[in-house]
Design a protein around this motif. Structure first.
Motif, PDB file in Angstrom:
ATOM      1  N   THR A 198     -30.170  13.353  59.199  1.00  0.00           N
ATOM      2  CA  THR A 198     -30.121  11.928  59.472  1.00  0.00           C
ATOM      3  C   THR A 198     -31.182  11.542  60.496  1.00  0.00           C
ATOM      4  N   GLY A 199     -31.659  10.325  60.421  1.00  0.00           N
ATOM      5  CA  GLY A 199     -32.634   9.846  61.396  1.00  0.00           C
ATOM      6  C   GLY A 199     -31.971   9.522  62.721  1.00  0.00           C
ATOM      7  N   GLN A 246     -30.629   6.024  60.931  1.00  0.00           N
ATOM      8  CA  GLN A 246     -31.857   5.751  60.193  1.00  0.00           C
ATOM      9  C   GLN A 246     -31.878   6.610  58.925  1.00  0.00           C
ATOM     10  N   ALA A 247     -32.058   5.973  57.766  1.00  0.00           N
ATOM     11  CA  ALA A 247     -32.034   6.705  56.494  1.00  0.00           C
ATOM     12  C   ALA A 247     -33.298   7.552  56.332  1.00  0.00           C
ATOM     13  N   THR A 248     -33.128   8.795  55.895  1.00  0.00           N
ATOM     14  CA  THR A 248     -34.241   9.701  55.580  1.00  0.00           C
ATOM     15  C   THR A 248     -34.207  10.002  54.090  1.00  0.00           C
ATOM     16  N   PHE A 249     -35.309  10.600  53.571  1.00  0.00           N
ATOM     17  CA  PHE A 249     -35.375  10.749  52.110  1.00  0.00           C
ATOM     18  C   PHE A 249     -36.164  11.994  51.699  1.00  0.00           C
ATOM     19  N   ALA A 275     -30.037  15.367  51.219  1.00  0.00           N
ATOM     20  CA  ALA A 275     -30.793  14.261  51.797  1.00  0.00           C
ATOM     21  C   ALA A 275     -30.015  12.968  51.619  1.00  0.00           C
ATOM     22  N   ASN A 276     -30.306  12.003  52.485  1.00  0.00           N
ATOM     23  CA  ASN A 276     -29.650  10.709  52.330  1.00  0.00           C
ATOM     24  C   ASN A 276     -30.048  10.060  51.018  1.00  0.00           C
ATOM     25  N   THR A 277     -31.373  10.044  50.738  1.00  0.00           N
ATOM     26  CA  THR A 277     -31.885   9.392  49.537  1.00  0.00           C
ATOM     27  C   THR A 277     -32.847  10.332  48.814  1.00  0.00           C
TER      28      THR A 277
END
Length: 609
Positions: free
Chosen positions: A178-179, A340-343, A355-357
């Motif tokens: 996660t960010g 904060q979303a990470t990918f 991963a989140n996305t």
């Protein structure tokens, strides 16, 4: 007349008897004094011989320590003759990092035996991944790869997003945390707070108020250790009438391996991040054990400059009715909030992806995520050759999976500061070290740069080196650990950038499991160019360097076309096309020492018999 004679005879006999008695007593006393004097003289002689034997044994220990510390030739058993006495020395090696020396000094018939244990002080970072990145993540260009040696899987853990390009491949698992962003902090240091040493100052806590409502993913403390204390529990506690409560919102571990004997910032990651509310008081607490020899020292500001909290201590925070007392000052700390979303984007993953996305990626294992695009999900459900190896098995989708937690970097600032202290065991070189011939060097602090641009020169590391400037290696020059490091590894720390090209080479001691680490503390992270090497980086690698670890916790490492390395750790990593990180399993157990000489420390010194 007869009576008078009889009386005279009796008197004469009595006098004779008395004289004989006095003589006997005198002889007895004389004999006793003689015996006592002889015994005393013998005891004095034995005491003298005992002292001489002790000093002979001590001389034997000092001879062995000198030889071991300076890597001089030494036998496991040898005898030293000194005047009319001698010392028998024996050396046992239970493991490569311990020497037990026993010396028996003998003078005449009197012997004394002394024993000392030496150990190599090591730092043991755990490199579990082929690449580990900080918050700026990883960029993989065309056909770049993260893999393991001999076809093994190569895993990656990143605290920031991972982006790829056609053919970019990770042969193992990828974890994208996660960010986060820094929220509360107080970094002004002007005093020390000792805890975990003497009652009642055992457990300590610092309060804070988050500025946002979010998850607390990480905290950092400015800390050092004395001796070797056990790992300590770190708790996030709610507030109860201005003191810590016994309600635990999150728990983590302060790992002693990340804390050095010099101050430095040490990160504490919460695997299950707690939800905190803006403006509410919480407590960052460390639960220590009491030990007068092994304890902690937390940096603080005696002027209480942090306006959103205060510090307290107690003997046992979890007792029935803990009585918290205020500390004069605020402890040095930082908190980081997530959200904060990470990918993961445009990458082939032969293992599992977390991963989140996930977008435009081909995953041959399973996928754990909050969001995934249709193309990535379709490939997950129906993988194909040649992207995925046989046998082809559809992966499993795990939607609504929580983001992986942040991962601590394997080396803390405290560890780095300890290496810098070890470099000071040698002299300080004022100016540049220009390697224009083969040399052995270290431990040493260099107030300047390390320049190795002459053709095919070799720098052999004999002890930790710290340079306040940059490191430039090219034209076939190489850096290696001295063979005397054995199974241990060596390190060079530079405060500025490091640049490697034209077949610069790197090597451990020659023993399996020994590596060389090049570590830069530069904050060149790719966002500015002043004081940086090419690509605005802290490290720029133009050629392969298997057997080496490259580390830039606060900076950017750029890996050029076709370059192969064993391990990279940095705030940001970029692999140019066809670049490869080829992870070696032995890196998990790497141990870094101050050097074959300076790192040996006396653990205990005692008389055995």
């Amino acid at each position: 007349m007869l009576n008078l004679k009889s009386k005279n005879k009796q008197s004469g006999f009595a006098a004779l008897y008395l004289a004989i008695l006095v003589l006997a007593v005198s002889l007895t006393l004389t004999a006793s004094i003689f015996v006592l004097t002889s015994i005393q003289q013998k005891n004095i002689q034995n005491n003298i011989k005992s002292s001489q034997s002790y000093y002979l044994a001590e001389a034997g220990l000092e001879d062995a320590i000198l030889r071991i510390k300076n890597a001089m030739p030494i036998s496991s058993n040898y005898i030293i003759a000194i005047d009319s006495g001698q010392t028998a020395v024996s050396i046992a090696s239970p493991n490569p990092n311990i020497r037990i020396i026993r010396a028996t000094g003998t003078k005449g018939s009197v012997s004394k035996t002394l024993e000392v244990q030496l150990s190599i002080q090591t730092i043991n970072p755990e490199f579990f991944y082929g690449a580990q990145a900080g918050t700026f993540g990883v960029v993989m260009e065309n056909n770049s790869r993260i893999e393991g040696v001999a076809g093994q899987a190569g895993n990656i853990y990143s605290n920031g997003s991972v982006t790829g390009a056609p053919g970019a491949t990770i042969t193992g698992d990828v974890f994208i945390a996660t960010g986060m962003s820094e929220d509360q902090s107080h970094t002004l240091y002007n005093n020390n707070h000792i805890f975990g040493k003497d009652n009642p100052i055992i457990d300590v806590a610092q309060s804070f108020k988050p500025s946002v409502t979010d998850k607390l993913v990480k905290a950092s403390v400015y800390i050092k250790k004395v001796g070797n204390p056990d790992d300590a529990n770190v708790n996030i506690l709610t507030d109860s009438a201005g003191s810590p409560s016994k309600t635990v919102l999150a728990q983590a571990e302060l790992e002693k391996s990340l804390v050095g004997t010099s101050y430095g910032w040490v990160d504490i990651v919460f695997l299950t991040p707690p939800d905190l509310i803006q403006g509410t008081t919480y407590w960052l607490s460390i639960d220590a054990s009491d030990d007068s020899n092994d304890y902690w020292v937390w940096g603080k500001d005696s002027n209480q400059g942090y306006g959103n909290g205060l510090a307290k201590y107690v003997q046992n925070w979890n007792s029935a009715t803990p009585l918290w007392l205020e500390i004069v000052g605020d402890l040095n700390f930082k908190t980081y909030m997530g959200g904060q979303a990470t990918f993961l984007r445009d990458v082939v993953v032969l293992g599992d992806a977390y991963a989140n996305t996930i977008t435009n990626s081909q995953i041959c294992g399973s996928a754990y995520y909050q969001a995934i695009d249709a193309g990535s999900l379709n490939f997950l459900n129906s993988p194909s050759n040649p992207t995925c190896p046989d046998p082809l098995t559809p992966g499993t989708a795990y939607p609504e999976t929580a983001d992986p937690p942040l991962q601590n970097m394997p080396i803390s600032e405290s560890n780095i500061n300890q290496w810098k202290e070890e470099a000071l065991e040698g002299d300080i070189l004022n100016g540049n070290l220009v390697v224009d011939s083969d040399i052995s060097y270290g431990p040493k602090e260099i107030d300047g740069n390390i320049i190795m641009t002459s053709n095919n020169k070799i720098l052999t590391i004999e002890g930790t080196i710290h340079a306040t400037g940059y490191l430039d290696v090219s034209n076939g020059s190489s850096i290696r650990c001295s063979p005397n490091y054995g199974l241990n590894s060596c390190v060079i720390v530079v405060d500025k950038w490091a640049h490697f090209e034209n077949n610069g080479a790197f090597q451990g001691s020659g023993s399996s499991g020994s590596y060389i680490m090049i570590l830069s503390t530069s904050d060149c992270d790719g966002t500015f160019f002043a004081g940086c090497t090419h690509h605005n980086a802290a490290m720029d690698l133009h050629n392969g360097a298997t057997g080496a670890i490259f580390y830039a916790n606060d900076g950017f490492i750029y890996l050029h076309n076709g370059v192969i390395v064993s391990e990279l750790t940095a705030k940001k990593i970029q692999l140019e096309q066809n670049a490869i990180i080829r992870y070696e399993q032995g890196l998990v157990n790497s141990s870094f020492s101050a050097g074959p000489g300076g790192s040996w420390k006396v653990e205990n010194w005692r008389e055995v018999e």
